[in-house]
Enzyme design. Structure first.
Site, mmCIF file in Angstrom:
data_model
loop_
_atom_site.group_PDB
_atom_site.id
_atom_site.type_symbol
_atom_site.label_atom_id
_atom_site.label_comp_id
_atom_site.label_asym_id
_atom_site.label_seq_id
_atom_site.Cartn_x
_atom_site.Cartn_y
_atom_site.Cartn_z
ATOM 1 N N ASP A 186 0.839 -1.191 0.000
ATOM 2 C CA ASP A 186 0.000 0.000 0.000
ATOM 3 C C ASP A 186 0.877 1.245 0.000
ATOM 4 O O ASP A 186 1.832 1.341 0.783
ATOM 5 C CB ASP A 186 -0.902 -0.016 1.243
ATOM 6 N N ASN A 189 -2.200 13.077 -3.843
ATOM 7 C CA ASN A 189 -3.108 13.640 -4.841
ATOM 8 C C ASN A 189 -3.575 15.041 -4.452
ATOM 9 O O ASN A 189 -3.639 15.951 -5.286
ATOM 10 C CB ASN A 189 -4.324 12.732 -5.026
ATOM 11 N N ASP A 242 -0.472 9.785 -10.359
ATOM 12 C CA ASP A 242 -0.303 8.767 -11.396
ATOM 13 C C ASP A 242 1.172 8.428 -11.592
ATOM 14 O O ASP A 242 1.552 7.251 -11.720
ATOM 15 C CB ASP A 242 -0.892 9.257 -12.719
ATOM 16 N N ASP A 289 -4.258 2.470 -4.975
ATOM 17 C CA ASP A 289 -2.825 2.563 -4.668
ATOM 18 C C ASP A 289 -2.312 1.271 -4.027
ATOM 19 O O ASP A 289 -1.283 1.275 -3.358
ATOM 20 C CB ASP A 289 -2.568 3.743 -3.728
#
Length: 296
Positions: free
Chosen positions: A169, A177, A186, A212
C-alpha cells in the site's frame, strides 16, 4: 471460450485410453500441473511424473507463464477454456480441460495447428495474430502502471497455489493527490510499479489490485528470504525520487504471508499483516505462521 459444468474423473487406464484417442485428432495432447507450471510425463508403466526440466509455457517459446493462461482459468473454475496461441507466424488452437485422475487434479491440454486459414481471411494472418495478442494484453494489463490488473488476479492466479504473497500500500496516497495533484499521483504509482518490478523475478506476479494497492505473488520463495525481499522493495521506494517532484517522499506499507496455499488464502493473511504495518506506515510486516489451505 469457457465451458463449465461436470468434469471428467478418470482412472490412470482411462486417461491412457483417452490420450491415445485424442492424439489421433490433435497435434499435441499433454497433461499439465498448472500450480507448478510443468508438464506431466508418463513412464512405460503409465505412471505420472512432473517434468522437472520443462515448463508448460516453453512450448510457445515463452520465458514466463502465459498472460492468458487458460489452464489456470480451467483449474480455478473446474471447466474448459480455449484460445489461440502462436509460434512465429503459425497459429495454434488450444483447449484446456480440468480433469481428475485417481483423485488428483490436472489440466488436459489439446493443441491443434490451424490449417484452415479462412479464420484469418478477414484480417490477414499477421494482423490476426497481432489482434489476438493485443486483446490478451489489453484484457490483463493495467493501463496506468502496465502491471497486471485486477482481472488478471481474478482469472489467472486467484486459485493457484503460491509460496508467498505480499500486499503493498502506498502511504498517504490521498495526501499526494491533494497536495501535488492527480498527475503526480499517477506518476507516483508508475514509479512504485517500476521499482517493485526491478526488485523481483520475472516469474513473480505483480498486480495493481486497486487504487494505490498492489499484490505481489511469489511462485517460489523460502520463508527466511521473504522479509528481506519485501524490505528491499520498501527501502528502494523510500529512496526513489520523481524528477518532476523532487520534494515528494513516497513510502510503502507492506504485509506478507508465507506458506503453501492459494493466492486468495495467502492474500487474506497478508492483508492482516498489512493492517499492522499501516499502523506505523513505511514498514514491512510478515505473518509469523505458515499458511495452508486448512488454516488462515
Amino acid at each position: 471460450m469457457n465451458t463449465l459444468g461436470k468434469y471428467l474423473k478418470l482412472t490412470q487406464e482411462e486417461l491412457n485410453n483417452l490420450v491415445t484417442d485424442l492424439r489421433k485428432v490433435f497435434d499435441i495432447v499433454r497433461l499439465v500441473d498448472v500450480s507448478l507450471q510443468r508438464t506431466v510425463i508418463f513412464d512405460e508403466s503409465g505412471g505420472r511424473h512432473v517434468d522437472e526440466h520443462r515448463n508448460c509455457f516453453e512450448i510457445w517459446n515463452k520465458k514466463g507463464r502465459c498472460q492468458n493462461c487458460i489452464s489456470a482459468r480451467a483449474f480455478a473454475q473446474k471447466g474448459k477454456f480455449s484460445k489461440f496461441e502462436f509460434i512465429g507466424n503459425e497459429i495454434y488452437y488450444v483447449i484446456s480441460q480440468y480433469i481428475e485422475v485417481d483423485g488428483s487434479p490436472y489440466l488436459l491440454e489439446m493443441v491443434e495447428k490451424n490449417k484452415d486459414y479462412t479464420i484469418t481471411g478477414a484480417f490477414g494472418k499477421e494482423n490476426f495474430i497481432e489482434k489476438i495478442k493485443g486483446y490478451a494484453n489489453e484484457l490483463y494489463t493495467d493501463s496506468l502502471t502496465h502491471t497486471n490488473n485486477r482481472r488478471y488476479y481474478d482469472d489467472q492466479i486467484k486459485a493457484l497455489p503460491m509460496a508467498a504473497v505480499a500486499m503493498i500500500d502506498v502511504d498517504r496516497f490521498k495526501s499526494i493527490n491533494d497536495t501535488y495533484g492527480h498527475v503526480c499521483g499517477d506518476k507516483a504509482l508508475q514509479g512504485v510499479a517500476k521499482v517493485i518490478e526491478s526488485n523481483v523475478r520475472q516469474s513473480d506476479n505483480l498486480i495493481r489490485y486497486g487504487g494505490d494497492e498492489f499484490l505481489l505473488a511469489f511462485p517460489t520463495m523460502k520463508r527466511e528470504y521473504l522479509y528481506a525481499v519485501l524490505e528491499k522493495i520498501r527501502r528502494a521506494v523510500e529512496s526513489y525520487v520523481l524528477k518532476e517532484y523532487p520534494g515528494l517522499h513516497i513510502t510503502l506499507s507492506i504485509g506478507g504471508a508465507h506458506g503453501h496455499a492459494s493466492v486468495e488464502k495467502l492474500m487474506r493473511v497478508a492483508d492482516k499483516a498489512l493492517y499492522q504495518a499501516k499502523i506505523k506506515r513505511n514498514k514491512t510486516t510478515v505473518n509469523t505462521e505458515e499458511v495452508t489451505e486448512e488454516k488462515e
